[in-house]
Design an enzyme around this catalytic site. Structure first.
Site, short mmCIF file in Angstrom:
data_model
loop_
_atom_site.label_atom_id
_atom_site.label_comp_id
_atom_site.label_asym_id
_atom_site.label_seq_id
_atom_site.Cartn_x
_atom_site.Cartn_y
_atom_site.Cartn_z
N TYR A 149 44.66 41.38 31.76
CA TYR A 149 44.02 41.92 32.96
C TYR A 149 44.91 41.62 34.15
O TYR A 149 45.42 40.51 34.30
CB TYR A 149 42.65 41.29 33.17
N ASP A 244 52.41 37.80 35.22
CA ASP A 244 51.21 37.70 36.04
C ASP A 244 50.63 36.30 35.81
O ASP A 244 50.00 36.04 34.79
CB ASP A 244 50.22 38.80 35.66
N LYS A 272 44.52 32.96 43.08
CA LYS A 272 43.57 31.92 42.71
C LYS A 272 43.90 30.52 43.27
O LYS A 272 43.61 30.26 44.42
CB LYS A 272 43.36 31.93 41.19
C1 LIG Z 1 42.19 37.22 38.67
C2 LIG Z 1 43.38 37.91 38.17
C3 LIG Z 1 43.96 38.98 38.86
C4 LIG Z 1 43.32 39.62 40.05
O1 LIG Z 1 43.20 38.76 41.13
P1 LIG Z 1 42.10 39.10 42.26
O2 LIG Z 1 42.33 38.05 43.29
O3 LIG Z 1 40.78 39.01 41.56
O4 LIG Z 1 42.38 40.47 42.73
C5 LIG Z 1 45.16 39.49 38.39
N1 LIG Z 1 45.75 38.99 37.30
C6 LIG Z 1 45.23 37.97 36.61
C7 LIG Z 1 45.95 37.42 35.43
C8 LIG Z 1 44.02 37.41 37.01
O5 LIG Z 1 43.47 36.43 36.29
#
Ligand SMILES: *Cc1c(COP(=O)(O)O)cnc(C)c1O
Length: 430
Positions: A149, A244, A272
């Site tokens: 994701y 990511d 995060k």
């Molecule tokens: C949470 C998350 C996102 C998106 O971040 P948001 O701040 O919710 O837009 C993208 N990539 C990964 C791996 C994530 O866990």
């Protein structure tokens, strides 16, 4: 908690009210508890590892706002710093020394990041990384792995189409098929499939994007061979490798998991934890790639609240504590202890399961033997997970409200809370 049946009147009332003015009553879909067959709880306050809802129920929190709260809720040093900065104004839209300070901390902590730009969410970071990769390479296609994701960016809201095609089809209405067809899909941890994709489409691939440890199909670690193989493929075909690390950055260690596997990404997305509980995202990487971002280069990117002083101050206060205290060995030991207890209890009860864990993030998969990719994750018994979630909630433990999410520990979790959690697992009947 403590055996008293959970009160729920206020939670119900608040949910009804919310549903009248907010689609589905929530501002992010998983919060609606749909996949675990429950109604959402509404939180009034949180401190350390404990959430308190509108009915006064208390829960030990293993979701931690989906990862950011690694120091627990309402961490004193973070709050002090935020209050101090807030008193001087909350947004200027003009550079601040704080932004450079956070950028310096990130550059120092992550080898592959030479320059970094701050944005307001992980989604934005991914969107920018993809645009930058396309702008720099002059190519349109990207490779994405099933089960990873990357936020709700159009280009990565894509799933495998029918007939086992590798060309993506939109996984949400509103994503143009013309966008999705530029996303090539491959199974996670399957280097041979990625090699085949590159043989067929290599010269059109701008970037490969993946979570080097996936957290969004439940925790699934990318193997070293897979990650190193992707690095080699990107080098061979002139594509960029994007890690990511929005979840994994500063979660598994001080820095990124790419350091642990010895693979250097060209671009890395963060979010995060680096915002300490405030909205943030970041994209960083090779200086010669990052210099293509405007105003230095031609790839456009901007944000009214980017580098917001309050968010950045919370991030700095969080990273500073992580660096000074190095809580990672302790976090890992506590998490290992909890996972070992859960595994022993389920084994004794004869409940088929497997636990994937790295550092202080883990997932208990029900009814599965080994989970190494999205296909094996989907074999899990989500009904059993739902029962587990609901009973743990009743017992005063808040788990992620979906089988396909990561559990997290914070430095605020105590041995007593780990014991209480294990005792709850022992009592429940799933
Ligand atoms: C949470 C998350 C996102 C998106 O971040 P948001 O701040 O919710 O837009 C993208 N990539 C990964 C791996 C994530 O866990």
């Amino acid at each position: 908690m403590c055996g008293v049946a959970m009160r729920n009147e206020r939670n119900r009332e608040l949910f009804e009210r919310a549903c009248k003015v907010i689609p589905g009553g929530v501002n992010s879909p998983v919060r609606a508890f749909k996949s675990v067959g429950a109604n959402p709880i509404f939180i009034e306050k949180a401190k350390g590892a404990v959430l308190t809802d509108a009915d006064g129920n208390r829960y030990i929190d293993y979701c931690l706002s989906w990862g950011p709260m690694i120091l627990g809720h309402a961490n004193k040093a973070v709050l002090d710093e935020v209050r101090k900065v807030m008193g001087r104004g909350t947004s200027y839209g003009i550079p601040t020394p704080l932004e450079t300070a956070l950028a310096e901390m990130i550059v120092e902590a992550v080898d592959s990041i030479e320059k970094v730009r701050l944005v307001s969410s992980g989604t934005e970071a991914v969107m920018t990384a993809i645009r930058l990769a396309r702008g720099v390479t002059g190519r349109d296609n990207i490779v994405k792995f099933a089960g990873c994701y990357h936020g709700h960016v159009d280009h990565v809201l894509v799933q495998a189409g029918s007939g086992l095609t590798t060309l993506g089809t939109p996984s949400s209405p509103g994503v143009p098929a013309d966008f999705a067809r530029h996303t090539l899909l491959a199974p996670y941890n399957d280097l041979a499939a990625a090699e085949k994709l590159f043989e067929e489409h290599g010269s059109s691939i701008a970037a490969v994007i993946l979570e080097p440890v996936a957290g969004n199909m439940g925790v699934v670690c990318g193997t070293k061979a897979f990650l190193k193989g992707l690095r080699a493929l990107c080098d061979k075909y002139g594509s960029l490798l994007i890690f990511d690390e929005v979840i994994t950055g500063f979660r598994v260690g001080y820095g990124c998991v790419q350091k642990m596997v010895g693979v250097r990404a060209d671009l890395t997305t963060l979010g995060k934890i680096i915002g300490g509980g405030f909205p943030i995202g970041a994209i960083g990487g090779r200086a010669d790639v990052m210099r293509h971002l405007s105003p230095e280069g031609a790839v456009y990117q901007a944000g009214t609240l980017s580098g917001n002083p309050v968010c950045v101050a919370a991030g700095i206060a969080t990273l500073r504590q992580l660096k000074e205290r190095n809580p990672y060995p302790h976090l890992e030991a506590m998490t290992l202890r909890l996972c070992t207890e859960i595994a022993a209890i389920f084994k004794a009860k004869g409940i088929a399961h497997t636990i994937n864990r790295i550092g202080s993030m883990f997932t208990v998969f029900f009814g599965a033997e080994a989970v190494t990719d999205y296909a094996s994750a989907l074999k899990c018994d989500t009904g059993r997970y739902a029962a587990y979630f609901r009973q743990m909630l009743e017992a005063g433990v808040y788990l992620p409200p979906s089988q396909f999410e990561a559990n997290f520990l914070s430095t605020a979790h105590t041995e007593g809370q780990i014991e209480k959690t294990a005792a709850a697992v022992r009592r429940i009947d799933v």
